[in-house]
Design an enzyme around this catalytic site. Structure first.
Site, mmCIF file in Angstrom:
data_model
loop_
_atom_site.group_PDB
_atom_site.id
_atom_site.type_symbol
_atom_site.label_atom_id
_atom_site.label_comp_id
_atom_site.label_asym_id
_atom_site.label_seq_id
_atom_site.Cartn_x
_atom_site.Cartn_y
_atom_site.Cartn_z
ATOM 1 N N ARG A 1 1.267 -0.933 -0.158
ATOM 2 C CA ARG A 1 0.244 -0.188 -0.096
ATOM 3 C C ARG A 1 0.330 1.081 -0.206
ATOM 4 O O ARG A 1 0.450 2.517 -0.467
ATOM 5 C CB ARG A 1 -0.599 0.156 1.502
ATOM 6 C CG ARG A 1 -1.309 -0.745 1.616
ATOM 7 C CD ARG A 1 -2.810 -0.497 3.102
ATOM 8 N NE ARG A 1 -3.164 0.130 3.232
ATOM 9 C CZ ARG A 1 -4.460 0.733 2.912
ATOM 10 N NH1 ARG A 1 -4.815 0.113 2.071
ATOM 11 N NH2 ARG A 1 -5.157 2.029 3.163
ATOM 12 N N ARG B 1 10.058 6.177 -2.572
ATOM 13 C CA ARG B 1 10.331 6.588 -3.892
ATOM 14 C C ARG B 1 11.889 7.432 -3.753
ATOM 15 O O ARG B 1 12.134 7.851 -2.289
ATOM 16 C CB ARG B 1 9.887 8.344 -3.644
ATOM 17 C CG ARG B 1 7.897 7.451 -3.872
ATOM 18 C CD ARG B 1 7.416 8.608 -4.376
ATOM 19 N NE ARG B 1 5.650 8.500 -4.351
ATOM 20 C CZ ARG B 1 4.941 8.863 -3.219
ATOM 21 N NH1 ARG B 1 5.344 9.785 -2.559
ATOM 22 N NH2 ARG B 1 3.909 9.064 -3.338
ATOM 23 N N ARG C 1 -9.023 -6.656 13.106
ATOM 24 C CA ARG C 1 -8.398 -5.294 14.420
ATOM 25 C C ARG C 1 -9.643 -3.935 14.945
ATOM 26 O O ARG C 1 -10.024 -3.007 13.495
ATOM 27 C CB ARG C 1 -7.056 -5.030 13.580
ATOM 28 C CG ARG C 1 -5.557 -5.931 14.280
ATOM 29 C CD ARG C 1 -5.993 -5.944 15.183
ATOM 30 N NE ARG C 1 -4.895 -5.373 15.755
ATOM 31 C CZ ARG C 1 -4.207 -5.640 17.440
ATOM 32 N NH1 ARG C 1 -4.378 -6.714 17.539
ATOM 33 N NH2 ARG C 1 -3.301 -4.748 17.875
ATOM 34 N N ARG D 1 -0.717 6.069 15.416
ATOM 35 C CA ARG D 1 -0.625 7.458 15.257
ATOM 36 C C ARG D 1 -1.270 8.396 15.870
ATOM 37 O O ARG D 1 -2.327 8.328 16.795
ATOM 38 C CB ARG D 1 -0.779 7.435 13.503
ATOM 39 C CG ARG D 1 -2.344 7.082 13.387
ATOM 40 C CD ARG D 1 -2.292 6.672 12.211
ATOM 41 N NE ARG D 1 -3.699 6.151 11.924
ATOM 42 C CZ ARG D 1 -4.137 5.986 10.379
ATOM 43 N NH1 ARG D 1 -3.632 5.657 9.555
ATOM 44 N NH2 ARG D 1 -5.449 5.356 10.119
ATOM 45 N N GLU E 1 -4.252 6.971 18.718
ATOM 46 C CA GLU E 1 -5.004 5.593 17.725
ATOM 47 C C GLU E 1 -4.540 4.381 18.528
ATOM 48 O O GLU E 1 -3.072 4.612 18.315
ATOM 49 C CB GLU E 1 -5.396 6.033 16.699
ATOM 50 C CG GLU E 1 -5.842 5.675 15.444
ATOM 51 C CD GLU E 1 -6.350 6.241 14.139
ATOM 52 O OE1 GLU E 1 -6.042 5.087 14.247
ATOM 53 O OE2 GLU E 1 -6.510 7.450 13.889
ATOM 54 N N TYR F 1 -9.464 -5.376 2.962
ATOM 55 C CA TYR F 1 -9.000 -4.145 3.691
ATOM 56 C C TYR F 1 -8.966 -3.099 2.258
ATOM 57 O O TYR F 1 -8.082 -3.544 1.011
ATOM 58 C CB TYR F 1 -7.220 -4.403 3.732
ATOM 59 C CG TYR F 1 -6.672 -4.049 4.468
ATOM 60 C CD1 TYR F 1 -6.640 -2.608 4.506
ATOM 61 C CD2 TYR F 1 -5.035 -2.916 5.067
ATOM 62 C CE1 TYR F 1 -6.471 -1.559 5.340
ATOM 63 C CE2 TYR F 1 -4.512 -2.605 5.658
ATOM 64 C CZ TYR F 1 -4.860 -1.083 5.766
ATOM 65 O OH TYR F 1 -4.584 -0.494 5.731
ATOM 66 N N ASP G 1 -10.082 0.879 0.529
ATOM 67 C CA ASP G 1 -9.870 1.945 0.301
ATOM 68 C C ASP G 1 -11.191 2.929 0.336
ATOM 69 O O ASP G 1 -12.163 1.509 -0.363
ATOM 70 C CB ASP G 1 -8.685 2.441 -0.315
ATOM 71 C CG ASP G 1 -8.230 2.147 0.520
ATOM 72 O OD1 ASP G 1 -7.402 2.100 1.628
ATOM 73 O OD2 ASP G 1 -6.550 2.718 -0.315
HETATM 74 N N1 UDP Z 1 3.134 1.591 8.591
HETATM 75 C C1 UDP Z 1 4.074 1.080 9.172
HETATM 76 N N2 UDP Z 1 4.697 2.065 9.847
HETATM 77 C C2 UDP Z 1 4.018 3.118 9.174
HETATM 78 C C3 UDP Z 1 2.573 3.282 8.466
HETATM 79 C C4 UDP Z 1 2.017 1.706 8.318
HETATM 80 O O1 UDP Z 1 4.383 0.564 9.464
HETATM 81 O O2 UDP Z 1 3.986 4.506 9.754
HETATM 82 C C5 UDP Z 1 2.590 -0.745 7.717
HETATM 83 C C6 UDP Z 1 1.077 -1.478 8.697
HETATM 84 O O3 UDP Z 1 1.687 -2.382 8.918
HETATM 85 C C7 UDP Z 1 0.049 -0.680 7.896
HETATM 86 C C8 UDP Z 1 0.521 -0.486 6.829
HETATM 87 O O4 UDP Z 1 1.922 0.306 6.437
HETATM 88 O O5 UDP Z 1 -1.026 -0.829 8.402
HETATM 89 C C9 UDP Z 1 -0.338 0.102 6.050
HETATM 90 O O6 UDP Z 1 -0.689 1.495 6.666
HETATM 91 P P1 UDP Z 1 -1.754 2.782 5.666
HETATM 92 O O7 UDP Z 1 -1.140 4.133 5.788
HETATM 93 O O8 UDP Z 1 -1.908 2.266 4.193
HETATM 94 O O9 UDP Z 1 -2.045 2.510 6.572
HETATM 95 P P2 UDP Z 1 -4.289 2.836 6.715
HETATM 96 O O10 UDP Z 1 -4.335 4.593 6.907
HETATM 97 O O11 UDP Z 1 -4.913 2.228 6.045
HETATM 98 O O12 UDP Z 1 -3.905 2.608 8.474
#
Ligand code: UDP
Length: 384
Positions: free
Chosen positions: A174, A178, A251, A281, A302, A350, A352
């Site tokens: 996901r 870059r 989860r 986060r 969160e 999962y 979006d």
């Molecule tokens: N992830 C991580 N560190 C970060 C951000 C994301 O390890 O700082 C991993 C984590 O396993 C997460 C996945 O990447 O579930 C997908 O991240 P995304 O930001 O797409 O998650 P969402 O916004 O859907 O919660």
């Protein structure tokens, strides 16, 4: 007689479906939702104290590459340009995410060009992994152990409650890596935030004299639905079958609300990548609408945990045991008639927002085609 349809769940799947069906067929639609609001996990409402638009179930940023999906959602309300730029705190230092040239240079104390950074990371990558089979292998193969440990290992353990080796590689895919300074979290053509929130968009979709939404109304497979031509179920698949084969793993997220004056963290999302920090986060919602001015601020920490019987399911885990349980449920569902299953919870994926919306649009067309031809409509919105 006009067909009467029942849609269980008033999130994006249900709302798009209702909107498309009522426009494609001469029908009446009832929508039921067990919560006291429509909108599912994309529900938004203004915080009473500050007036800030809050994404009740956590940050939702709209992004898609498909013009027809972008045009469709924009037909229900104004979206303003919003580029999601996330920062991550790791071992006391702040870096931009997704991993980009700035992250690499800051982390390794270098001033690499794109080509140099690429060659450098190739020396860090685990080249013994040729075909990554899980989250950890995917990370080690592409970014190497140091960046993986700094940004992904701890966060992922907190977020998913298991070792990253147990998780599919698709979760990490996901997020891009870059070798330039582009720190846009989403690599999509269209990205934005609705001015009046997502709930207003879904209200626009379902505002029609032939659509009736009833809130606080729980549905079970025992509920009498004999007056309906067809049922569309967007709730959890395992709940529909009373967890006959067990509970699919999810989860859930809990939020700790805080108020402050001014600006708390200077942007909408800060990730806490260290395992020792109990939350994953912090989202500060006024930064999702930079065109609004607010003196106060509201932010949410969160916390992720396993979903219990009374919790809202958020993220489908899809571990191996879940996937085989899913097959039992899907087989059982496929033998039913007069009902279809769609959306994140009913297909246990999962997804979006743009996936959910695109799939519900396509499913509506398929359903109407089958319905008009007098054929059996599709049971699932996806093939698996
Ligand atoms: N992830 C991580 N560190 C970060 C951000 C994301 O390890 O700082 C991993 C984590 O396993 C997460 C996945 O990447 O579930 C997908 O991240 P995304 O930001 O797409 O998650 P969402 O916004 O859907 O919660």
């Amino acid at each position: 007689m006009r067909p009467r349809f029942l849609i269980i769940g008033a999130g994006f799947s249900g709302s798009v479906l209702a909107n498309r069906l009522v426009n494609l067929l001469d029908c009446r639609i009832d929508m039921w939702d067990e919560r006291n609001h429509a909108g599912g996990n994309c529900h938004t409402s203004r915080d009473e104290k500050t007036g800030i638009m809050v994404h009740t179930y956590g940050p939702h940023i709209f992004n898609t590459d498909k013009k027809e999906i972008w045009d469709y959602v924009n037909s229900f309300g104004e979206f303003r340009p919003y580029v999601h730029r996330v920062k991550a705190l790791s071992k006391g230092k702040i870096y931009p995410l997704p991993v980009n040239l700035f992250t690499i240079n800051q982390f390794f104390g270098q001033s690499f060009t794109p080509a140099e950074a690429k060659s450098f990371l190739e020396t860090k990558a685990d080249n013994s992994i040729t075909d990554p089979q899980n989250f950890e292998e995917q990370a080690l193969h592409f970014i190497g152990n140091e960046l993986y440990k700094a940004f992904f290992y701890g966060y992922t353990k907190k977020q998913w409650g298991c070792e990253p080796t147990e998780l599919p590689a698709s979760i990490l895919k996901r997020i891009p890596v870059r070798f330039n300074y582009d720190d846009n979290y989403h690599a999509n053509i269209y990205t934005g935030i609705p001015v009046d929130g997502y709930s207003a968009i879904m209200e626009g979709m379902t505002e029609h004299p032939d659509i009736t939404i009833t809130l606080n109304k729980k549905f079970t497979a025992q509920t009498d639905v004999s007056g309906y031509t067809h049922i569309f179920y967007t709730g959890p698949l395992d709940a529909y079958f009373q967890f006959e084969y067990g509970r699919l793993g999810y989860r859930t997220v809990t939020f700790e609300k805080h108020y402050a004056d001014g600006d708390h963290q200077g942007l909408s999302q800060m990730n806490y990548c260290d395992e020792e920090v109990p939350y994953t986060r912090v989202a500060e919602h006024k930064h999702f609408t930079p065109w609004e001015k607010h003196d106060q601020t509201i932010y949410f920490k969160e916390f992720s945990k396993e979903t219990g019987p009374d919790d809202e399911p958020y993220y489908p885990k899809r571990l191996d045991a879940d996937k085989s349980m899913l097959q039992h449920y899907r087989k059982k569902a496929a033998s039913l008639s007069g009902i279809s299953f769609l959306g994140r919870l009913a297909t246990y994926r999962y997804m979006d927002m743009h996936h959910v919306i695109g799939e519900a649009m396509a499913f509506s067309e398929n359903f109407v085609e089958a319905f008009r031809a007098g054929q059996a409509p599709p049971v699932f919105s996806n093939i698996e």
